[in-house]
Scaffold this motif. Structure first.
Motif, PDB file in Angstrom:
ATOM      1  N   VAL A 108      81.365  51.315  47.752  1.00 34.38           N
ATOM      2  CA  VAL A 108      81.521  52.010  49.032  1.00 34.38           C
ATOM      3  C   VAL A 108      82.609  53.069  48.931  1.00 34.38           C
ATOM      4  N   GLU A 109      83.741  52.714  48.332  1.00 31.17           N
ATOM      5  CA  GLU A 109      84.830  53.688  48.200  1.00 31.17           C
ATOM      6  C   GLU A 109      84.389  54.897  47.384  1.00 31.17           C
ATOM      7  N   ALA A 110      83.729  54.667  46.280  1.00 29.17           N
ATOM      8  CA  ALA A 110      83.269  55.782  45.440  1.00 29.17           C
ATOM      9  C   ALA A 110      82.312  56.673  46.210  1.00 29.17           C
ATOM     10  N   PHE A 111      81.406  56.065  46.979  1.00 31.12           N
ATOM     11  CA  PHE A 111      80.454  56.853  47.743  1.00 31.12           C
ATOM     12  C   PHE A 111      81.156  57.684  48.814  1.00 31.12           C
ATOM     13  N   VAL A 112      82.084  57.074  49.534  1.00 32.05           N
ATOM     14  CA  VAL A 112      82.783  57.802  50.599  1.00 32.05           C
ATOM     15  C   VAL A 112      83.587  58.956  50.016  1.00 32.05           C
ATOM     16  N   VAL A 162      80.693  61.483  50.935  1.00 31.96           N
ATOM     17  CA  VAL A 162      80.903  61.649  52.370  1.00 31.96           C
ATOM     18  C   VAL A 162      82.000  62.660  52.690  1.00 31.96           C
ATOM     19  N   ILE A 163      83.114  62.586  52.001  1.00 34.03           N
ATOM     20  CA  ILE A 163      84.240  63.473  52.312  1.00 34.03           C
ATOM     21  C   ILE A 163      83.842  64.951  52.311  1.00 34.03           C
ATOM     22  N   PRO A 164      82.982  65.413  51.379  1.00 33.73           N
ATOM     23  CA  PRO A 164      82.569  66.817  51.452  1.00 33.73           C
ATOM     24  C   PRO A 164      81.832  67.189  52.741  1.00 33.73           C
ATOM     25  N   TYR A 165      81.325  66.213  53.464  1.00 35.11           N
ATOM     26  CA  TYR A 165      80.640  66.488  54.731  1.00 35.11           C
ATOM     27  C   TYR A 165      81.613  66.698  55.897  1.00 35.11           C
ATOM     28  N   GLU A 166      82.896  66.470  55.683  1.00 30.80           N
ATOM     29  CA  GLU A 166      83.834  66.495  56.813  1.00 30.80           C
ATOM     30  C   GLU A 166      83.922  67.856  57.489  1.00 30.80           C
ATOM     31  N   ASN A 167      83.576  68.907  56.782  1.00 29.81           N
ATOM     32  CA  ASN A 167      83.581  70.247  57.388  1.00 29.81           C
ATOM     33  C   ASN A 167      82.176  70.719  57.760  1.00 29.81           C
ATOM     34  N   ASP A 168      81.212  69.828  57.736  1.00 31.89           N
ATOM     35  CA  ASP A 168      79.843  70.195  58.093  1.00 31.89           C
ATOM     36  C   ASP A 168      79.805  70.577  59.574  1.00 31.89           C
ATOM     37  N   PRO A 169      79.215  71.708  59.927  1.00 27.06           N
ATOM     38  CA  PRO A 169      79.238  72.190  61.315  1.00 27.06           C
ATOM     39  C   PRO A 169      78.255  71.496  62.254  1.00 27.06           C
ATOM     40  N   ASP A 202      70.612  58.520  54.274  1.00 24.27           N
ATOM     41  CA  ASP A 202      69.611  58.599  53.209  1.00 24.27           C
ATOM     42  C   ASP A 202      70.289  58.526  51.839  1.00 24.27           C
ATOM     43  N   LYS A 203      71.414  59.203  51.722  1.00 24.15           N
ATOM     44  CA  LYS A 203      72.138  59.184  50.449  1.00 24.15           C
ATOM     45  C   LYS A 203      72.784  57.821  50.207  1.00 24.15           C
ATOM     46  N   ALA A 204      73.274  57.204  51.286  1.00 26.87           N
ATOM     47  CA  ALA A 204      73.849  55.862  51.147  1.00 26.87           C
ATOM     48  C   ALA A 204      72.781  54.858  50.736  1.00 26.87           C
ATOM     49  N   ARG A 205      71.593  55.005  51.318  1.00 29.82           N
ATOM     50  CA  ARG A 205      70.473  54.118  50.964  1.00 29.82           C
ATOM     51  C   ARG A 205      70.135  54.272  49.487  1.00 29.82           C
ATOM     52  N   ALA A 206      70.087  55.503  49.029  1.00 28.08           N
ATOM     53  CA  ALA A 206      69.759  55.759  47.623  1.00 28.08           C
ATOM     54  C   ALA A 206      70.839  55.219  46.696  1.00 28.08           C
ATOM     55  N   LEU A 239      87.657  55.354  54.884  1.00 28.34           N
ATOM     56  CA  LEU A 239      88.453  56.378  54.213  1.00 28.34           C
ATOM     57  C   LEU A 239      88.110  57.792  54.674  1.00 28.34           C
ATOM     58  N   SER A 240      86.985  57.941  55.325  1.00 29.30           N
ATOM     59  CA  SER A 240      86.635  59.177  56.034  1.00 29.30           C
ATOM     60  C   SER A 240      86.161  58.790  57.429  1.00 29.30           C
ATOM     61  N   PRO A 241      86.476  59.583  58.449  1.00 29.83           N
ATOM     62  CA  PRO A 241      85.921  59.287  59.775  1.00 29.83           C
ATOM     63  C   PRO A 241      84.401  59.245  59.781  1.00 29.83           C
ATOM     64  N   LEU A 242      83.778  59.926  58.811  1.00 31.65           N
ATOM     65  CA  LEU A 242      82.326  59.900  58.698  1.00 31.65           C
ATOM     66  C   LEU A 242      81.814  58.710  57.889  1.00 31.65           C
ATOM     67  N   GLY A 243      82.704  58.059  57.176  1.00 28.62           N
ATOM     68  CA  GLY A 243      82.290  56.987  56.280  1.00 28.62           C
ATOM     69  C   GLY A 243      81.531  55.859  56.953  1.00 28.62           C
ATOM     70  N   PRO A 244      82.074  55.277  58.048  1.00 24.78           N
ATOM     71  CA  PRO A 244      81.358  54.179  58.699  1.00 24.78           C
ATOM     72  C   PRO A 244      79.983  54.598  59.218  1.00 24.78           C
ATOM     73  N   LEU A 245      79.846  55.842  59.657  1.00 27.59           N
ATOM     74  CA  LEU A 245      78.536  56.320  60.086  1.00 27.59           C
ATOM     75  C   LEU A 245      77.589  56.419  58.897  1.00 27.59           C
ATOM     76  N   ALA A 246      78.103  56.916  57.785  1.00 25.00           N
ATOM     77  CA  ALA A 246      77.257  57.134  56.619  1.00 25.00           C
ATOM     78  C   ALA A 246      76.733  55.827  56.036  1.00 25.00           C
ATOM     79  N   VAL A 247      77.575  54.805  55.986  1.00 24.96           N
ATOM     80  CA  VAL A 247      77.158  53.545  55.355  1.00 24.96           C
ATOM     81  C   VAL A 247      76.781  52.481  56.387  1.00 24.96           C
ATOM     82  N   ASN A 248      76.758  52.861  57.679  1.00 22.09           N
ATOM     83  CA  ASN A 248      76.255  51.992  58.744  1.00 22.09           C
ATOM     84  C   ASN A 248      77.176  50.799  59.015  1.00 22.09           C
ATOM     85  N   THR A 249      78.470  51.080  59.090  1.00 23.08           N
ATOM     86  CA  THR A 249      79.427  50.046  59.483  1.00 23.08           C
ATOM     87  C   THR A 249      80.185  50.451  60.750  1.00 23.08           C
TER      88      THR A 249
END
Length: 399
Positions: free
Chosen positions: A18-22, A26-33, A51-55, A84-94
């Motif tokens: 999970v840490e490696a994935f975030v 995930v962190i590069p998505y933090e500036n996604d508009p 989708d990326k977390a599933r893969a 570790l990212s505000p987007l992390g829990p959303l990305a991995v569904n926690t």
């Protein structure tokens, strides 16, 4: 993700993945508009990350492939890494409220309800909402669920629900709802009931989605009106009149899960602030070498470790089978206040940069400030603990 064995080794594998994935994805998505009007990520962005977390094999990592759930102590380690990212829990569904709703459904739901409502949530294909809190100035339930004004009445083989709800996180865009209402009549009169509903439903109208200080949760925190919502009787979660008990089954672990996720975010904010202090020169030396700055970062390490220990202590109590209402109140107060100090110091260390969106530090500050209120304000938990002290004293006097 291939898992070997159980216990600490399995948990370490999951947490590391999970840490490696975030950190890498995930962190590069933090500036996604792709954000809504108050800065929360749109579902398009969330589903792309999922989708990326599933893969990568890290989607819903606290629920195992066989349907089993990690212990609360194991969950703490994994959810901290997801944060570790505000987007992390959303990305991995926690993320809340889904994580808490999945936990409640796993504990109370019938096999049929789990198949229909829980499975798509675990698969990360839908979001959910928990309809409990009501408008404060209308006298509705907030930190005190017993004030609930939303009612349900049995009409044939359906329950009819009417009322108003407020601060319903993720209601806009949710596909699964857990609605809490007080039985107006019948054997369960005065007791609370919970119902599972498909969303959207024309009987549940979103009146307003306010801009709030936090911006990490899709769908915001809506105020809704429920008007003659008809729910089949077999979509009641558990037994009629037991809703307040089920709320505690959900809320104690949910408070702890918030602590877990935001601990991870504050760990990251501290990393960013420490990096800044080691690079930034002022008055002839690096900021870290100024005691006023170095000591703040040292205090962060102390608060992070104390918060981590508090989380693990409370998790161990929940793992013992206790509802952990007292322990979760203690932990929620101690950890939310400690994380607020950490986030505040990170902003202060970084000066002007700390109050900009150049990094996530300012967002973490906003999110943690909201956390001191969400799932029960600090003062409500202290009041509850004070009442326990009073009860214990009286019991000791009469012994």
């Amino acid at each position: 993700m291939s898992l070997h064995g159980a216990g600490p080794e399995r948990t370490e594998q999951i947490a590391a993945a999970v840490e490696a994935f975030v950190r890498k994805v995930v962190i590069p998505y933090e500036n996604d508009p792709r954000r809504d009007h108050h800065g929360a990520p749109l579902d398009e962005l969330v589903m792309e990350m999922r989708d990326k977390a599933r893969a990568a094999g890290v989607l819903t990592p606290h629920i195992l492939p066989d349907g089993g759930h990690l212990t609360q102590q194991e969950t703490a380690i994994v959810l901290q890494k997801s944060g570790l990212s505000p987007l992390g829990p959303l990305a991995v569904n926690t993320m809340a409220p889904d994580e808490g709703n999945m936990y409640l459904l796993g504990k109370v739901g019938s096999p049929e309800l789990k198949q229909r409502f829980l499975t798509p949530m675990v698969e990360g294909r839908v979001r959910s909402a928990f309809f409990m809190t009501e408008p404060a100035l209308e006298g509705g339930a907030g930190s005190d669920p017993s004030m609930m004004q939303t009612t349900c009445r049995l009409d044939g083989n359906h329950w009819v629900i009417n009322g108003r709800k407020a601060f319903i996180t993720g209601a806009e865009g949710a596909r699964v709802g857990i609605v809490m209402a007080k039985a107006a009549d019948g054997p369960a009169a005065g007791g609370a009931c919970m119902f599972l509903v498909d969303l959207p439903d024309p009987a549940i109208r979103i009146d307003h989605v306010p801009n709030t200080i936090d911006s990490s949760m899709p769908g915001g925190h809506a105020t809704v009106t429920i008007e003659n919502l008809r729910v089949p009787a077999d979509q009641m979660l558990g037994e009629a009149g037991e809703g307040f008990k089920y709320a505690q089954v959900r809320l104690s672990p949910a408070r702890l899960s918030h602590c877990m996720r935001w601990h991870g975010s504050c760990q990251r904010a501290h990393e960013i602030a420490a990096d800044y202090a080691n690079r930034r020169m002022a008055f002839g030396k690096h900021l870290i070498d100024h005691e006023g700055v170095g000591f703040m970062l040292a205090e962060n390490l102390i608060d992070l470790k104390q918060a981590e220990l508090m989380i693990q202590w409370c998790a161990s109590v929940l793992d013992s089978g206790s509802l952990g209402t007292v322990e979760s109140s203690i932990t929620k107060v101690a950890v939310s206040e400690a994380l607020m100090r950490i986030a505040d110091r990170c902003v202060q260390v970084m000066g002007g940069t700390g109050v900009t969106d150049t990094t996530i530090v300012e967002q973490v500050f906003r999110e943690v400030r909201a956390f001191r209120i969400y799932d029960g304000p600090t003062e409500v938990h202290k009041w509850s603990l004070a009442k326990k002290i009073r009860r214990d004293w009286k019991a000791a006097q009469s012994a």
